[in-house]
Design a protein around this motif. Structure first.
Motif, PDB file in Angstrom:
ATOM      1  N   ASP A 844      18.224  48.663  34.167  1.00  0.00           N
ATOM      2  CA  ASP A 844      19.307  47.775  33.737  1.00  0.00           C
ATOM      3  C   ASP A 844      19.044  46.340  34.197  1.00  0.00           C
ATOM      4  N   GLU A 845      18.507  46.199  35.394  1.00  0.00           N
ATOM      5  CA  GLU A 845      18.161  44.863  35.889  1.00  0.00           C
ATOM      6  C   GLU A 845      17.086  44.228  35.011  1.00  0.00           C
ATOM      7  N   ALA A 846      16.083  45.023  34.624  1.00  0.00           N
ATOM      8  CA  ALA A 846      15.015  44.516  33.769  1.00  0.00           C
ATOM      9  C   ALA A 846      15.558  44.098  32.408  1.00  0.00           C
ATOM     10  N   LEU A 847      16.446  44.915  31.853  1.00  0.00           N
ATOM     11  CA  LEU A 847      17.009  44.593  30.541  1.00  0.00           C
ATOM     12  C   LEU A 847      17.839  43.315  30.596  1.00  0.00           C
ATOM     13  N   ALA A 848      18.642  43.165  31.643  1.00  0.00           N
ATOM     14  CA  ALA A 848      19.458  41.948  31.778  1.00  0.00           C
ATOM     15  C   ALA A 848      18.569  40.720  31.910  1.00  0.00           C
ATOM     16  N   TRP A 849      17.492  40.866  32.639  1.00  0.00           N
ATOM     17  CA  TRP A 849      16.546  39.742  32.840  1.00  0.00           C
ATOM     18  C   TRP A 849      15.882  39.360  31.529  1.00  0.00           C
ATOM     19  N   LEU A 850      15.425  40.362  30.775  1.00  0.00           N
ATOM     20  CA  LEU A 850      14.791  40.072  29.485  1.00  0.00           C
ATOM     21  C   LEU A 850      15.789  39.495  28.488  1.00  0.00           C
ATOM     22  N   ARG A 851      17.025  39.986  28.525  1.00  0.00           N
ATOM     23  CA  ARG A 851      18.049  39.467  27.611  1.00  0.00           C
ATOM     24  C   ARG A 851      18.297  37.982  27.887  1.00  0.00           C
ATOM     25  N   ARG A 852      18.369  37.606  29.148  1.00  0.00           N
ATOM     26  CA  ARG A 852      18.579  36.203  29.496  1.00  0.00           C
ATOM     27  C   ARG A 852      17.385  35.357  29.058  1.00  0.00           C
ATOM     28  N   ALA A 853      16.180  35.869  29.277  1.00  0.00           N
ATOM     29  CA  ALA A 853      14.981  35.126  28.877  1.00  0.00           C
ATOM     30  C   ALA A 853      14.947  34.919  27.364  1.00  0.00           C
ATOM     31  N   SER A 854      15.337  35.948  26.631  1.00  0.00           N
ATOM     32  CA  SER A 854      15.344  35.848  25.176  1.00  0.00           C
ATOM     33  C   SER A 854      16.359  34.810  24.700  1.00  0.00           C
ATOM     34  N   ARG A 855      17.559  34.855  25.221  1.00  0.00           N
ATOM     35  CA  ARG A 855      18.612  33.950  24.764  1.00  0.00           C
ATOM     36  C   ARG A 855      18.293  32.497  25.110  1.00  0.00           C
ATOM     37  N   THR A 856      17.424  32.273  26.106  1.00  0.00           N
ATOM     38  CA  THR A 856      17.058  30.900  26.447  1.00  0.00           C
ATOM     39  C   THR A 856      15.802  30.428  25.728  1.00  0.00           C
ATOM     40  N   GLY A 857      15.236  31.295  24.877  1.00  0.00           N
ATOM     41  CA  GLY A 857      14.176  30.795  24.011  1.00  0.00           C
ATOM     42  C   GLY A 857      12.827  31.454  24.102  1.00  0.00           C
ATOM     43  N   ASP A 858      12.616  32.444  24.970  1.00  0.00           N
ATOM     44  CA  ASP A 858      11.320  33.116  25.024  1.00  0.00           C
ATOM     45  C   ASP A 858      11.149  33.963  23.762  1.00  0.00           C
ATOM     46  N   PRO A 859      10.168  33.641  22.897  1.00  0.00           N
ATOM     47  CA  PRO A 859      10.051  34.347  21.621  1.00  0.00           C
ATOM     48  C   PRO A 859       9.513  35.769  21.745  1.00  0.00           C
ATOM     49  N   TYR A 860       9.060  36.152  22.940  1.00  0.00           N
ATOM     50  CA  TYR A 860       8.504  37.494  23.123  1.00  0.00           C
ATOM     51  C   TYR A 860       9.501  38.445  23.788  1.00  0.00           C
ATOM     52  N   ALA A 861      10.499  37.888  24.474  1.00  0.00           N
ATOM     53  CA  ALA A 861      11.338  38.721  25.351  1.00  0.00           C
ATOM     54  C   ALA A 861      12.146  39.757  24.586  1.00  0.00           C
ATOM     55  N   TRP A 862      12.617  39.446  23.384  1.00  0.00           N
ATOM     56  CA  TRP A 862      13.446  40.448  22.691  1.00  0.00           C
ATOM     57  C   TRP A 862      12.612  41.634  22.235  1.00  0.00           C
ATOM     58  N   ARG A 863      11.349  41.401  21.922  1.00  0.00           N
ATOM     59  CA  ARG A 863      10.475  42.532  21.576  1.00  0.00           C
ATOM     60  C   ARG A 863      10.138  43.337  22.829  1.00  0.00           C
ATOM     61  N   GLN A 864       9.942  42.640  23.958  1.00  0.00           N
ATOM     62  CA  GLN A 864       9.709  43.352  25.210  1.00  0.00           C
ATOM     63  C   GLN A 864      10.932  44.185  25.588  1.00  0.00           C
ATOM     64  N   TYR A 865      12.100  43.670  25.265  1.00  0.00           N
ATOM     65  CA  TYR A 865      13.347  44.404  25.500  1.00  0.00           C
ATOM     66  C   TYR A 865      13.333  45.721  24.727  1.00  0.00           C
TER      67      TYR A 865
END
Length: 914
Positions: A844-865
C-alpha cells in the motif's frame, strides 16, 4: 534652410533646452551651475570624459554664433554630456533618440539605393520594450538613469558581435545570410544582448518584427518580400518554427538565408533550452514522422548558450559599472549566485509579489503556473483562470469572492512595480498604424513561469483543473495538454481534451487521438477517429489508418500507404514496400521501394537492397546499400562492408571505402552508435593479410611518430578482437586479482577506475568492501552507484541499510533517490523500490508513492502502478488500470467510451470492453 541644417538646429535646440533644465534644477536645489562644474563632473565616474569648455561652447554656444555639428568622434562626449545634464535635471535618458539626433545632424552620406522591403529602418527603433527587452528595476527611484541599465559585455555578446560584424564587413561584395540564436533560461539577458547587437548595424539597415496574424504566418509573409540589408527579429524563435506552419516557415527561412540575392540578411533569435532541444532533437529510428526536420536543419550549429549567471571573468566590469548605476549596484548586492540579469528583470520583485499576494491573487497566479507547466501556450484565456481559481481556494475563501473581485485582482496583478511588469498582464496587439487592442488573454511573467515549473514540480494539479482545461483551454493547446494528462495516467481526460480539440477544429487532433488509442492497445477505437479523416484526404490520417491495419489487413494497409505516398508522404512507399516484401509480392515491393529510394526516404535504399539481395541480385543490392550508407551512415555501413567482402572485394578496397565514412562519422559526433567504427574494427579483425600490410607501414621510414603510435594501438586492439577476447590476459587486471583472492589489490585498481568515471567499477568497489567485511564502506559505495543511476544495487542497499538504520529510514532514502532520477526521466529505480516495498509487505505504501509520482507528472509511474498491482495478485485492478488509467483525484477510472464525439452523438457508442 536645408534639411540637414534644420536637423543640426534641432540637435542644438534640444541640447540647449536640456542644459537649461539642468541649470534650473541645480538652482532650485541651492547648487551652483557653471560650465566649469560641468567639465569637472564629466571627468569623474561614471562618465570619464575629458571635455573642455571650448568643445561645449561649439555645440551649445552661449552667444548668437552658429553651433557646430559634433563629429562622429565627438558623439560619445555629447552623449556623456546628455547623461550628466539629464541626471541633474532629474530626467531619464532615451539614448537611441539622442543617437538618432546626432546621426541625422551629420553631413549627408550617400547610401546605395535599394527597394524598400518590409520593416522599418533600424534607427527608428528607439524603445527597447517594443522588442520585448525586459524592463529593469528602478534602482530605488534614482533620477537621470538611462532607459536600460549600463551594459556588461559577456562572452555571448562577443560571439554575437563577431557574427554581426562579420556579416556587415562582408556585405559590400559578398552577400550572405546569417542566423544567430541565443539559448538561455528566462531573464538571463538574451533579448537585451540582441538589442545591443542592433547598434552594430549600419543606419540604412531595416528591422522586421513579424508577429501578426501568427508568428509563423507573419514570418512566411515577410520572407516573401525581404530585401538585402535586413535584420529579422525572432525573439522566442520557437513561436515561429512550431505549430501547423512552423516547418513551412523554417523551410522558407533556410531558402532565403541561402539565396545570395537576398543577402546580407541577419536573423536574431532567442529561446529557452528545453524548447531549443525540442526543435533540434534528432529523429529516432522507427519514428513515422519528423516533426521538426526543417527546423533542425535550419538551427543546428547556429546557437550560443547564455549562462544562467555572470561568470567570474564578468564581475570586475560589473563592479566598475555598478558604481555608476544604482540598479547594477542593487543587483550585485542582492542577486544570488551571480544571477544579475534575473534580478534586474524584476525576478525578485515578482517572487515577492507572489509570496505576499492575497489568497485570490495567489490562486490566479498558481492556476496560471499549473496551466503553463501542463503545456498550455503563453496566452492564457482569462476565463480559464477564472474557472480554475475555485480549485486553489478553500470553500470558505471561494464563497467570499464577490462580483468584481477577480477583475480587481487581475488589475492589481497587471500593475508594473519597480520598473517591471506584473505577474499577470493582459495580452495586447497592435496593427501597424492602429491603436493597441486588449484581448481576453493574460500572460504569466516568464520568471514566475519558470519559478512555478521548479517549485510546483512535485505538486499534483487540482483534479478540477482538468475540467476547466477541457472547457476553456485555447484551441491550439489541446494536444499538448492531452499529452500531459496521458503522462499522468489520466487517459479519459486525455481523450476528452483531444475530443475538444477535434470539436474546435484543431489540425491533427483526431490523428493524435488515434495514435494515443493505438499506443494504448485499442486499434479498433483508434480507427474510428482517423478513418473519416483519411477518407476525406488527410495525409497524416492515411498513414495512421495504414499503420492500424498492418497487423490484421496488410493488403488494405498497403493500399492506404500508397494513397498517402501519392499524396506526398514519401514514407508511404517505404512502408508499402516492406509489407509487400513480407507478403512475398516481390515485384510490387520493388516498385514501391524504388519510389521510396527516389524520394530520398531514410531507409529506402537499404530496404531495396535487402529485397535485391534476397532475389540474388547482389551487384544491384550493393549499389543501393552504398547509397544508403553514404547518405545516412548507420548500420548500412556495416552491411555494405560485409557485402563487399562477400562479393570478393580486396581488404584494401573495403578499407578505402570505409575510411571516408569514418571521417564523416567523426565530424558528426552525434552521440549515436558508432557503426562505421564497428564496421572498420570488424573488417580489420577478419583480414589478417590486411593487418599484416598495415603493420608494415609502421616500420616505413619517414612516418610521423603520432601516426605510428595510433596505428600500432589500433592494430593491437584489432588483434585482440580477432582472437575473440578483448580482456587483458595478464594476472594484474582487477578482475583477475579478485578471482585469485587478492581482494585488497583488486580494490585499489577498481577504485582508480571508479575515480575516472567508470560506472560499473563503483559496484565492484562496493562488493569488494562487503567481501572484506567493511559494511559501512560497502553501503556508501552502493549508494554512490545508486546516485549514479544504477537500479540494480537497490537490494544491496536495502539489505545493508535496513540492518544499520532500520527499514523506514532505508525506504525513505531509496524513494528519495528514485524520485530524483524519476524527475530526470529514468524510471527503473522507482520500479526497483516499488518491488522491494512489495516484498517487504508494504504494498500500500508503494502504491501511494507511485500514485503521487504519477499525478505530479512521471510518465512511467502509472504503468509501474499497474505492474505492482499485478505482482500483488490484484489482476482485475491491474487490467482496469492499464486500459482506463485513473482519475485526477487518484482512483482507478471506471470503463469509459473511446468513440469520437461524432459517433457518440449519433448514439453508436461502444464501451471499451465491447
Amino acid at each position: 534652410m536645408s534639411t540637414r541644417s534644420r536637423e543640426a538646429r534641432l540637435l542644438y535646440e534640444q541640447l540647449r533646452a536640456l542644459e537649461q533644465q539642468a541649470r534650473e534644477a541645480r538652482r532650485r536645489a541651492g547648487l551652483r551651475y557653471s560650465r566649469r562644474e560641468v567639465i569637472q563632473a564629466l571627468a569623474k565616474p561614471p562618465y570619464g570624459r575629458r571635455v573642455g569648455d571650448q568643445r561645449i561652447s561649439d555645440w551649445v554656444p552661449t552667444s548668437d554664433k552658429e553651433p557646430k555639428v559634433p563629429s562622429d568622434r565627438s558623439s560619445d562626449d555629447v552623449l556623456a554630456l546628455v547623461r550628466l545634464w539629464s541626471s541633474w535635471a532629474g530626467e531619464s535618458v532615451n539614448e537611441r533618440h539622442w543617437r538618432n539626433l546626432l546621426e541625422q545632424a551629420q553631413p549627408v552620406r550617400v547610401l546605395r539605393t535599394m527597394p524598400a522591403g518590409p520593416g522599418r529602418p533600424v534607427r527608428e527603433f528607439t524603445d527597447p520594450f517594443t522588442l520585448e527587452v525586459h524592463e529593469a528595476i528602478d534602482g530605488g527611484g534614482a533620477s537621470g538613469l538611462p532607459l536600460l541599465p549600463l551594459y556588461v559585455e559577456r562572452q555571448h555578446d562577443r560571439w554575437l558581435a563577431d557574427v554581426v560584424n562579420g556579416l556587415v564587413a562582408r556585405s559590400a561584395g559578398q552577400p550572405v545570410g546569417v542566423l544567430a540564436v541565443l539559448v538561455g533560461e528566462s531573464s538571463t539577458g538574451k533579448t537585451r544582448a540582441c538589442w545591443e547587437a542592433l547598434n552594430l548595424l549600419p543606419p540604412d539597415w531595416r528591422l522586421v518584427l513579424p508577429l501578426v496574424p501568427s508568428p509563423a504566418e507573419a514570418l512566411i509573409a515577410a520572407l516573401a518580400e525581404i530585401t538585402p540589408r535586413t535584420a529579422l527579429w525572432l525573439d522566442e524563435i520557437h513561436r515561429f518554427l512550431s505549430g501547423d506552419r512552423g516547418e513551412q516557415a523554417a523551410a522558407h527561412l533556410r531558402e532565403v538565408l541561402n539565396d545570395p540575392r537576398r543577402g546580407p540578411l541577419l536573423v536574431l533569435g532567442t529561446t529557452w533550452p528545453g524548447l531549443w532541444a525540442d526543435l533540434v532533437k534528432p529523429r529516432k529510428d522507427g519514428d513515422r514522422g519528423d516533426t521538426h526536420a526543417q527546423a533542425r536543419a535550419l538551427l543546428t550549429g547556429k546557437h550560443y548558450r547564455v549562462p544562467d549567471a555572470f561568470e567570474d571573468t564578468d564581475m570586475p566590469e560589473l563592479r566598475r559599472l555598478a558604481t555608476a548605476d544604482p540598479r547594477l549596484k542593487e543587483a550585485l548586492e542582492q542577486g544570488k549566485s551571480g544571477r544579475i540579469t534575473q534580478y534586474l528583470a524584476g525576478g525578485r520583485a515578482l517572487i515577492d509579489r507572489y509570496e505576499t499576494a492575497t489568497a485570490l491573487q495567489r490562486a490566479l497566479i498558481e492556476s496560471a503556473m499549473d496551466v503553463r507547466r501542463l503545456g498550455h501556450d503563453i496566452p492564457l484565456p482569462r476565463i480559464l483562470l477564472e474557472a480554475s481559481i475555485r480549485h486553489y481556494l478553500s470553500a470558505d475563501q471561494y464563497d467570499l469572492v464577490a462580483d468584481g473581485d477577480i477583475e480587481h485582482a487581475l488589475a492589481e496583478l497587471s500593475e508594473p512595480r519597480r520598473g517591471t511588469r506584473g505577474p499577470l498582464t493582459p495580452v495586447t496587439f497592435r496593427e501597424p498604424g492602429g491603436p493597441r487592442v486588449l484581448t481576453d488573454d493574460v500572460r504569466l511573467a516568464d520568471y514566475l513561469d519558470q519559478h512555478g515549473r521548479k517549485e510546483r514540480r512535485t505538486k499534483a494539479p487540482p483534479a478540477g483543473l482538468w475540467d476547466a482545461l477541457v472547457d476553456h483551454a485555447a484551441r491550439d493547446s489541446f494536444i499538448a495538454l492531452a499529452e500531459a494528462a496521458r503522462d499522468r495516467g489520466h487517459l479519459r481526460v486525455a481523450l476528452r481534451l483531444l475530443a475538444a480539440g477535434v470539436e474546435a477544429g484543431v489540425p491533427g487532433a483526431a490523428v493524435a487521438a488515434a495514435q494515443f488509442l493505438e499506443e494504448e492497445g485499442r486499434p479498433d477505437d483508434a480507427l474510428l477517429w482517423c478513418l473519416p479523416l483519411a477518407e476525406a484526404g488527410d495525409v497524416a490520417a492515411m498513414g495512421r489508418v495504414a499503420g492500424l491495419m498492418e497487423a490484421t489487413r496488410p493488403d488494405v494497409a498497403v493500399a492506404w500507404h500508397r494513397k498517402a505516398a501519392e499524396a506526398g508522404e514519401g514514407y508511404g512507399w517505404l512502408y508499402a514496400g516492406m509489407l509487400l516484401r513480407r507478403a512475398g509480392e516481390l515485384l510490387e515491393a520493388e516498385v514501391c521501394l524504388r519510389r521510396a529510394a527516389d524520394a530520398g526516404v531514410h531507409g529506402g535504399h537499404a530496404e531495396l537492397a535487402h529485397l535485391l539481395q534476397q532475389a540474388g541480385r547482389t551487384e544491384e543490392a550493393l549499389v543501393h546499400l552504398q547509397q544508403e550508407a553514404e547518405a545516412s551512415g548507420g548500420y548500412a555501413v556495416v552491411e555494405t562492408a560485409a557485402l563487399m567482402r562477400e562479393r570478393g572485394d580486396s581488404g584494401l578496397t573495403v578499407l578505402a571505402w570505409l575510411l571516408p565514412r569514418a571521417a564523416e562519422e567523426g565530424r558528426k559526433d552525434g552521440g549515436g552508435i558508432p557503426w562505421v567504427e564497428h564496421a572498420l574494427f570488424r573488417h580489420l579483425a577478419m583480414d589478417a593479410l590486411l593487418r599484416s600490410r598495415l603493420r608494415s607501414l609502421v616500420d616505413e621510414e619517414g612516418q610521423d611518430d603520432a601516426f605510428r603510435r595510433e596505428l600500432t594501438a589500433l592494430l593491437d586492439f584489432v588483434e585482440e578482437l580477432a582472437k575473440g577476447d578483448l580482456r587483458e590476459k595478464d594476472t594484474n587486471t582487477p578482475e583477475a586479482l579478485r578471482q585469485h583472492g587478492r581482494l585488497a589489490e583488486a580494490l585499489v585498481l577498481y577504485r582508480k577506475e571508479a575515480d575516472t568515471g567508470r560506472r560499473d567499477a563503483v559496484v565492484h568497489v562496493a562488493a569488494l568492501h562487503e567481501q572484506l567485511g567493511r559494511t559501512s564502506e560497502a553501503l556508501a559505495w552502493y549508494q554512490r552507484a545508486a546516485e549514479g543511476g544504477d537500479p540494480e544495487v537497490f537490494p544491496q542497499i536495502a539489505r545493508l541499510m535496513s540492518a544499520a538504520e532500520g527499514p523506514d529510514e532505508t525506504f525513505d532514502w531509496l524513494k528519495s533517490c528514485a524520485d530524483r532520477h524519476g524527475e530526470k526521466g529514468y524510471p527503473d529505480q522507482r520500479s526497483a523500490v516499488a518491488e522491494l516495498l512489495r516484498i517487504a509487505g508494504r504494498t500500500d505504501e508503494a502504491l501511494a508513492w507511485l500514485r503521487r509520482a504519477s499525478r505530479t507528472g512521471d510518465p512511467y509511474a502509472w504503468r509501474q502502478y499497474a505492474e505492482l498491482l499485478e505482482a500483488a495478485g490484484r489482476m482485475e485492478d491491474a487490467q482496469c488500470m492499464r486500459r482506463y488509467g485513473w482519475e485526477p483525484y487518484g482512483e482507478i477510472s471506471k470503463p469509459w467510451s473511446a468513440a469520437p464525439p461524432a459517433v457518440q452523438r449519433l448514439g453508436h457508442v461502444r464501451t471499451a470492453g465491447d
